[in-house]
Structure formats: C-alpha cells, structure tokens
Design a protein around this motif. Structure first.
Motif, PDB file in Angstrom:
ATOM      1  N   LEU A  68       0.826  -1.206   0.000  1.00 17.47           N
ATOM      2  CA  LEU A  68       0.000   0.000   0.000  1.00 17.47           C
ATOM      3  C   LEU A  68       0.858   1.254   0.000  1.00 17.47           C
ATOM      4  CD1 LEU A  68      -2.744   1.378   0.167  1.00 17.47           C
ATOM      5  CD2 LEU A  68      -2.680   1.086   2.665  1.00 17.47           C
ATOM      6  N   ALA A  69       1.924   1.270   0.814  1.00 16.41           N
ATOM      7  CA  ALA A  69       2.796   2.439   0.862  1.00 16.41           C
ATOM      8  C   ALA A  69       3.481   2.672  -0.483  1.00 16.41           C
ATOM      9  CB  ALA A  69       3.841   2.276   1.969  1.00 16.41           C
ATOM     10  N   THR A  70       3.880   1.595  -1.149  1.00 18.15           N
ATOM     11  CA  THR A  70       4.524   1.744  -2.459  1.00 18.15           C
ATOM     12  C   THR A  70       3.549   2.292  -3.482  1.00 18.15           C
ATOM     13  OG1 THR A  70       5.926  -0.155  -1.915  1.00 18.15           O
ATOM     14  CG2 THR A  70       5.880   0.551  -4.208  1.00 18.15           C
ATOM     15  N   ARG A  71       2.300   1.801  -3.477  1.00 18.02           N
ATOM     16  CA  ARG A  71       1.296   2.319  -4.412  1.00 18.02           C
ATOM     17  C   ARG A  71       1.006   3.790  -4.144  1.00 18.02           C
ATOM     18  NH1 ARG A  71       0.232   1.986  -9.098  1.00 18.02           N
ATOM     19  NH2 ARG A  71       0.187  -0.291  -8.968  1.00 18.02           N
ATOM     20  N   GLN A  72       0.880   4.169  -2.874  1.00 16.90           N
ATOM     21  CA  GLN A  72       0.643   5.574  -2.554  1.00 16.90           C
ATOM     22  C   GLN A  72       1.808   6.446  -3.001  1.00 16.90           C
ATOM     23  OE1 GLN A  72       0.020   5.188   1.673  1.00 16.90           O
ATOM     24  NE2 GLN A  72      -2.211   5.097   1.479  1.00 16.90           N
ATOM     25  N   LEU A  73       3.026   5.958  -2.767  1.00 21.57           N
ATOM     26  CA  LEU A  73       4.206   6.735  -3.131  1.00 21.57           C
ATOM     27  C   LEU A  73       4.302   6.887  -4.653  1.00 21.57           C
ATOM     28  CD1 LEU A  73       6.734   8.174  -2.116  1.00 21.57           C
ATOM     29  CD2 LEU A  73       7.948   5.988  -2.221  1.00 21.57           C
ATOM     30  N   THR A  88       3.177  13.429   2.987  1.00 21.55           N
ATOM     31  CA  THR A  88       1.741  13.143   2.964  1.00 21.55           C
ATOM     32  C   THR A  88       1.447  11.737   3.466  1.00 21.55           C
ATOM     33  OG1 THR A  88       1.453  14.632   1.080  1.00 21.55           O
ATOM     34  CG2 THR A  88      -0.293  13.035   1.489  1.00 21.55           C
ATOM     35  N   ILE A  89       2.229  10.772   3.014  1.00 22.12           N
ATOM     36  CA  ILE A  89       2.011   9.394   3.468  1.00 22.12           C
ATOM     37  C   ILE A  89       2.283   9.279   4.957  1.00 22.12           C
ATOM     38  CG2 ILE A  89       2.746   6.994   3.187  1.00 22.12           C
ATOM     39  CD1 ILE A  89       3.479   7.672   0.309  1.00 22.12           C
ATOM     40  N   GLY A  90       3.341   9.923   5.423  1.00 31.22           N
ATOM     41  CA  GLY A  90       3.677   9.871   6.843  1.00 31.22           C
ATOM     42  C   GLY A  90       2.616  10.483   7.729  1.00 31.22           C
ATOM     43  N   GLU A  91       1.933  11.495   7.238  1.00 31.62           N
ATOM     44  CA  GLU A  91       0.900  12.160   8.049  1.00 31.62           C
ATOM     45  C   GLU A  91      -0.440  11.443   7.993  1.00 31.62           C
ATOM     46  OE1 GLU A  91       0.724  16.115   6.616  1.00 31.62           O
ATOM     47  OE2 GLU A  91       2.528  16.794   7.687  1.00 31.62           O
ATOM     48  N   GLN A  92      -0.777  10.832   6.869  1.00 34.51           N
ATOM     49  CA  GLN A  92      -2.122  10.314   6.676  1.00 34.51           C
ATOM     50  C   GLN A  92      -2.255   8.818   6.925  1.00 34.51           C
ATOM     51  OE1 GLN A  92      -3.497  11.455   2.787  1.00 34.51           O
ATOM     52  NE2 GLN A  92      -3.419  13.640   3.228  1.00 34.51           N
ATOM     53  N   SER A  93      -1.166   8.089   7.047  1.00 36.02           N
ATOM     54  CA  SER A  93      -1.271   6.646   7.230  1.00 36.02           C
ATOM     55  C   SER A  93      -1.876   6.314   8.591  1.00 36.02           C
ATOM     56  CB  SER A  93       0.109   5.994   7.101  1.00 36.02           C
ATOM     57  OG  SER A  93       0.020   4.610   7.339  1.00 36.02           O
ATOM     58  N   ASP A  94      -2.706   5.261   8.616  1.00 40.15           N
ATOM     59  CA  ASP A  94      -3.315   4.801   9.864  1.00 40.15           C
ATOM     60  C   ASP A  94      -2.447   3.785  10.600  1.00 40.15           C
ATOM     61  OD1 ASP A  94      -5.576   6.344   9.327  1.00 40.15           O
ATOM     62  OD2 ASP A  94      -6.551   4.729   8.192  1.00 40.15           O
ATOM     63  N   ALA A 142      14.505   7.620 -13.610  1.00 35.90           N
ATOM     64  CA  ALA A 142      13.161   7.107 -13.894  1.00 35.90           C
ATOM     65  C   ALA A 142      12.512   6.592 -12.615  1.00 35.90           C
ATOM     66  CB  ALA A 142      13.233   6.002 -14.939  1.00 35.90           C
ATOM     67  N   LEU A 143      12.639   7.355 -11.527  1.00 35.07           N
ATOM     68  CA  LEU A 143      12.098   6.915 -10.250  1.00 35.07           C
ATOM     69  C   LEU A 143      10.587   6.696 -10.287  1.00 35.07           C
ATOM     70  CD1 LEU A 143      12.600   6.214  -7.300  1.00 35.07           C
ATOM     71  CD2 LEU A 143      12.384   8.641  -6.738  1.00 35.07           C
ATOM     72  N   PRO A 144       9.775   7.602 -10.895  1.00 32.30           N
ATOM     73  CA  PRO A 144       8.328   7.336 -10.935  1.00 32.30           C
ATOM     74  C   PRO A 144       7.982   6.030 -11.641  1.00 32.30           C
ATOM     75  CG  PRO A 144       8.771   9.632 -11.457  1.00 32.30           C
ATOM     76  CD  PRO A 144      10.092   8.932 -11.438  1.00 32.30           C
ATOM     77  N   VAL A 145       8.682   5.734 -12.734  1.00 33.03           N
ATOM     78  CA  VAL A 145       8.411   4.492 -13.463  1.00 33.03           C
ATOM     79  C   VAL A 145       8.767   3.280 -12.607  1.00 33.03           C
ATOM     80  CG1 VAL A 145       8.993   3.142 -15.517  1.00 33.03           C
ATOM     81  CG2 VAL A 145       8.771   5.631 -15.673  1.00 33.03           C
ATOM     82  N   VAL A 146       9.907   3.344 -11.933  1.00 33.01           N
ATOM     83  CA  VAL A 146      10.342   2.228 -11.094  1.00 33.01           C
ATOM     84  C   VAL A 146       9.378   2.021  -9.926  1.00 33.01           C
ATOM     85  CG1 VAL A 146      12.161   1.441  -9.535  1.00 33.01           C
ATOM     86  CG2 VAL A 146      12.754   2.437 -11.741  1.00 33.01           C
ATOM     87  N   LEU A 147       8.934   3.102  -9.307  1.00 29.78           N
ATOM     88  CA  LEU A 147       7.988   2.980  -8.200  1.00 29.78           C
ATOM     89  C   LEU A 147       6.672   2.380  -8.670  1.00 29.78           C
ATOM     90  CD1 LEU A 147       8.604   6.329  -6.280  1.00 29.78           C
ATOM     91  CD2 LEU A 147       9.195   4.024  -5.529  1.00 29.78           C
TER      92      LEU A 147
END
Length: 403
Positions: A68-73, A88-94, A142-147
């Motif tokens: 889930l964290a990888t998909r959000q990132l 954003t992920i650090g603040e909003q994750s449950d 190409a970080l976005p593609v790799v993520l």
C-alpha cells in the motif's frame, strides 16, 4: 580522514554494512565499487551514528503495508515532489509503523539524501532488493516508473498470497472442526456409554475396547499428549536450526507430491516476476539474483538460486543456469531461452510469470477442492467407527438375550 557509512550487497548476496575511511564521497563509492558490491546507501557517518550503529532502529513493514505504501508513493510522486509525497504518506497513514518509517525517510530526504539511501536507514521496512530497484531508478532518472513497477510487483505478490490464504481458510477451519468433533465424542460421549457397558459385566468386542482405550487416553492423558507435542516441536525446531539438516528437510519437502509442486511453482512465478521487473529497471541480472537469495526461505531453493548466480557469473545464460538448478518448470525454461534468443528477456519472463501464476491458482483450487470432501469423508469414517463400536456390544447383548 572522514568516515562514511555504507550498506551494500556482496557477490554472495549477503548484506554488508559498516564504515569506510575516504577523503570524500566519490572516493568512498569508488573503493566500494571495486569490490563489485551492489551499493544501497552511502553517506557521511556522524558521531552519534557511530556510537549507536548504522542501522540500530527501524520498524518492520507487513507485506500489505509495504504494497500500500509503495502504491501511494508511486501515485503521489507522479503529481508532486518526492518530499511532499513522503510527508503526505507519513501524516495520513493509519498504521503507526508506516507513519514512523515514512516520516524518518522524509526527514532524511530533506537533509539531501537520496531516497534509496534514506530507505537504507530502515532495512526492516524496505528489503534489499526493493532498495536496489529504487537506487537503479534514481540512477536512470526514472524513479516514478520504477515505483510504479514496484507497486505492481508488491500488489501482485500480495494478491497471490491473499488468494492462497483465502483458499486455505475453509479447509483449515473444516479440519479443525472435524478434530474438535472427534475429540468431543471421544472425551465426553464414549465414556458415558462405557459406564452402561461396565454394568453388564460382559466382554466387549475388540473394536469397542480399542475405542474405549483411545477415549481414556484422550480424556485422562491429554496433558501428557500436549507436553509431548510441545517437546517434539521444540526438538524439531532445534534440529532444523542445523543448516545441513534444514537443507535435507527442505529438499524432502520439495519432493512431496502436492506441496512440493506448489512451492516450486510459487517460487518460479515470483522469480520470473522479480527478474522481469529488475531487467525492466536496468538492474544487472546477476546483482538482482544475488539480492533475492536472502529472501528465499526454503534452503534448497536458496541453494539453487546461489548456483544460478555462480553459473551466470562464469558466463552462462539465465536459461542454462535455471536448467542446471533443476527446480524450475519447463515452461519457464523455454520462455527464458526464447526471451534471451529474441533479445527481450524481460517481457518473456513477465509472460512466464503470468502463466505460472494462473497455473498455480488453478492447481491450488483443484487440490483444495479435492481436500474438502476428503476431510468430510475422513470425519464421517471416524464417526462411523465410533458409532459402530457402540452398536456392536448392544447388538451382541441383544442376540445373547434373545438366544
């Protein structure tokens, strides 16, 4: 001379962490690359870090949390800066572990570290292969593609794991229910019937005596049985701690008719999917294979992967290394050879992974579909034996009374 912390994977696939003396960062990186290690992180060592150790802390991610964290990132990085996505992920994750890890990673990225270097500070959350793919994406720009590819890989693995768990749930519950029913019959029902037989003072049939003996053992000796099971489990665990015994045990598991095939097919599908992602990300094949070695739990499959690394290092092809390993299905071998021949090993390995996952799902559904009626038949057989053991003396006594 300044000290630099590093995290890397050596040629045997082992994690290497420590410090190195160098005049600057480039010299430190060059000295480590001469050893032919896969670099995961390299930065200046602070006095506090040297006292506490380079990787003293860190929280562990569950597989679904990492997916889930990888998909959000990957989604956020496509529309916002990396620092903002991590914040954003650090603040909003449950999930507390995700919040802590992402906030720590966000802080290190703000300090100027690369994402792969920041992730290396959380080795329990981000596996070595994961970090190596991120580093390859950063090097290629190409970080976005790799993520995105990593997110798809994590989600696919989570999907396969979820299907397997959901498919196993019903047979496991059914088996536990069957055991509970048999235990209740033997511990509570049979003893009450035995009381009636004892008052008749006649010799009971052999089947009835066997069932009564089993009932008494379960009713009176269950603490000893439980203690014996615990001792046996501890002894088995101690034996499996020996590397040679564990290797022989894992090889025996792979030779089992059903379970062995399931493990081999699942490993082949994961290996093909991982290799396809690595090749698509520009990560060298031999380095990627070395990174997968520590993640394989079955020692026989791990040894086969290590032999593949050695074979490819000596100049062999991927398909020939897989063939020598002797644990991969023919379909994967054929498609890997076809991909190498056409110059497109990545797409062919991805197709092979899709095919193997479909075969795994089909085979699992068929096997477990046969397991459910087998459990029901076994339960019915045991209950029939118990009922027959009760009816036999009744019929015997009636025949004697009539005679």
């Amino acid at each position: 001379m300044p000290k630099f912390e590093y995290a890397a994977i050596d040629l045997d696939g082992r994690n290497r962490r420590g410090t190195i003396d160098a005049s600057d960062l480039d010299e430190a990186r060059g000295r480590l690359l001469k050893r032919q290690w896969v670099m995961l992180a390299l930065n200046a060592a602070s006095p506090a870090t040297r006292r506490a150790g380079p990787h003293a802390g860190g929280r562990r991610f569950r597989p679904r949390d990492l997916a889930l964290a990888t998909r959000q990132l990957s989604t956020l990085v496509a529309v916002s800066p990396l620092e903002e996505a991590l914040r954003t992920i650090g603040e909003q994750s449950d999930v507390p572990a995700v919040r802590q890890v992402m906030q720590d990673t966000h802080g290190r990225v703000l300090e100027g570290q690369r994402l792969s270097e920041a992730m290396a500070r959380q080795p329990r959350a981000f596996p070595p292969l994961y970090r190596a793919m991120v580093a390859a994406g950063e090097d290629a720009g190409a970080l976005p593609v790799v993520l995105e590819r990593l997110a798809a890989l994590q989600e696919r693995q989570q999907e396969v794991r979820g299907k397997l768990v959901s498919t196993l749930a019903y047979p496991v519950v059914l088996a536990l229910t069957a055991v509970a029913v048999v235990f209740a019959l033997m511990a509570f029902v049979v003893p009450r019937v035995v009381e009636q037989f004892d008052s008749m003072g006649r010799e009971l049939p052999a089947l009835t005596r066997a069932v009564i003996g089993t009932s008494e053992l379960l009713a009176d000796g269950w603490p000893l049985l439980l203690a014996g099971a615990a001792v046996l489990a501890f002894a088995l665990r101690s034996l499996l701690a020996n590397p040679d015994i564990r290797l022989r045990f894992d090889r025996a598991v792979l030779r089992l008719p059903v379970l062995g095939r399931l493990l081999r097919d699942l490993h082949a599908a994961r290996m093909a999917r991982t290799l396809a992602i690595m090749l698509g990300n520009g990560l060298p094949l031999i380095e990627g294979l070395a990174l997968t070695v520590p993640t394989i739990r079955n020692r026989a499959l791990r040894a086969a992967t290590e032999s593949m690394v050695a074979s490819i290092r000596e100049g062999g092809s991927l398909s020939s290394a897989m063939r020598r390993a002797g644990v991969f299905p023919p379909t994967l071998l054929y498609m890997a050879a076809s991909g190498e021949g056409s110059g497109q090993p990545g797409p062919m390995l991805e197709r092979a992974a899709d095919y193997l996952e479909r075969e795994f799902n089909t085979f699992t559904a068929v096997v477990l579909g046969m397991l459910e009626p087998a459990i029901i038949v076994a339960l019915g057989g045991v209950v029939a034996v118990i009922v027959l053991s009760i009816l036999l003396p009744i019929l015997q006594f009636n025949s004697l009374a009539v005679g």
